[in-house]
Design an enzyme around this catalytic site. Structure first.
Site: not given
Length: 409
Positions: A223, A225, A289
């Protein structure tokens, strides 16, 4: 009582008090804050299993409006979210109104706009669940299922700093092609009987497309923001150089944390403790990462470190990359609330909770048993690292009380 005996008794008492503090923190029951953490843990356990096919109990707001109202400076969603299953269900089923290439980045993704105007990021399946990514801990393509698992781990740890993610199956022929932009359509191709696309990104290549099974593609949707919460990107102070033979300072300077503590926004406020929390989170999922991270813009260091982009996780269940924990073992500090939650998840409780939390997801099983077992093993290593700090400098210097009242509009 002789002076020598008094000294012995006093030392014993002090030692006992120290041990009691650690013991009580382990159990989460030794103080008002500890009891609060224990209650929060039980609430989390009770809310883990999400119902399939859930719908909002009222129609005055869309799922997207509900989720947007959850967002605050210190969390993406609150602890008490009875509508979570309905919002995730809408993400997994809502009609796709538009499809485009993903924004920036190094890895293949697509930007979808769902019915009602909600943007989501779609990451396609590149590997089977049991595929082991060899090499460096940040090697390989993004793992779509890792995004799903990481979101639910964020729930279990009580951080609430990861955007909502759910698994989804889409038909490239009937759901994506009819609403795709020309730029995205130009990257579609067919391999055998399978529809594929390679998108546009730094590492996107026509020779390395993501392919559906026939027309149906498995992936994850994250989703977007709300636009009223613009993001600011920061270089991670424990980022890697990604260059062979060139080490970052933290990789050879054991006193590096002392230098970090003098730099804003790590010299005050919650950001450094957020970095340590994130190191624990990343070590559990095997994510090496996180070279950059995002917070909300113009926050003055007060907003959370947002746990975005967790797809380079769960690549190799046999690899425990201890360097991910460097912020923890170099700074030797951790939130009391994080410590309490971690201790309550010992003994297989962590893997069991994640299995339960993901059981509703369309992609279930989201992780293999090997990855779930790795979570429990890595948790033991985190606890051992914290206890080593406690032994070296005491609980008061290691376990930091940092509870922030969360405000929502």
């Amino acid at each position: 009582m002789k002076l020598k005996q008094r000294v012995v008794v006093l030392c014993a008492a002090l030692l006992l008090l120290g041990l009691v503090k650690v013991f009580l923190l382990d159990g989460g029951e030794g103080s008002a804050a500890g009891r609060s953490d224990l209650r929060a843990f039980h609430r989390m356990q009770g809310a883990l299993r999400l119902a399939r096919g859930a719908r909002l109990s009222h129609t005055l707001q869309s799922p997207w409006e509900v989720a947007a109202q959850w967002v605050g400076p210190r969390e993406v969603y609150p602890e008490d979210t009875p509508e979570l299953a309905a919002v995730l269900g809408a993400m997994a089923t809502a009609r796709v109104e538009r499809a485009d290439v993903g924004y920036k980045g190094t890895q293949l993704k697509a930007l979808l706009v769902l019915e009602g105007g909600q943007k989501v990021v779609f990451k396609p399946k590149r590997y089977s669940r049991d595929y082991v990514v060899e090499g460096e801990p940040y090697a390989g393509y993004d793992r779509h299922n890792a995004e799903v698992a990481a979101f639910h781990l964020d729930r279990i740890l009580g951080f609430h700093r990861a955007p909502l993610v759910v698994g989804r199956f889409v038909s490239l022929r009937t759901e994506i092609r009819p609403v795709a932009t020309e730029q995205l359509l130009s990257t579609f191709l067919t391999q055998g009987n399978n529809s594929c696309f390679y998108g546009k990104c730094y590492y996107c290549r026509e020779s390395e497309p993501a392919c559906a099974l026939g027309d149906v593609m498995e992936g994850s949707v994250t989703l977007w923001l709300p636009d009223v919460w613009p993001l600011q990107k920061h270089r991670h102070p424990w980022g890697r150089t990604y260059r062979e033979g060139k080490l970052a300072r933290w990789e050879y300077d054991e006193s590096y944390c002392e230098a970090v503590k003098k730099m804003p926004p790590y010299d005050a406020g919650p950001r450094l403790l957020d970095v340590v929390d994130t190191a624990v989170f990343d070590y559990l999922i095997g994510n090496a990462d996180r070279h950059h991270y995002e917070s909300f813009q113009d926050d003055g260091g007060a907003s959370m470190l947002i746990l975005l982009d967790n797809a380079k996780s769960f690549g190799n269940p046999a690899l425990d990359e201890r360097s991910i924990l460097a912020p923890l073992y170099q700074c030797c500090m951790l939130r009391v609330s994080t410590w309490n939650r971690l201790t309550l998840l010992r003994g297989g409780a962590l893997s069991s909770a994640l299995r339960t939390a993901t059981s509703h997801d369309p992609l279930f099983p989201v992780l293999t048993e090997a990855h779930l077992a790795a979570l429990d093993r890595r948790l033991d290593s985190v606890l051992a690292a914290v206890k080593q700090c406690i032994d070296a400098q005491g609980p008061d210097s290691t376990l930091i009380e940092d509870r922030i009242n969360l405000q929502h509009s």
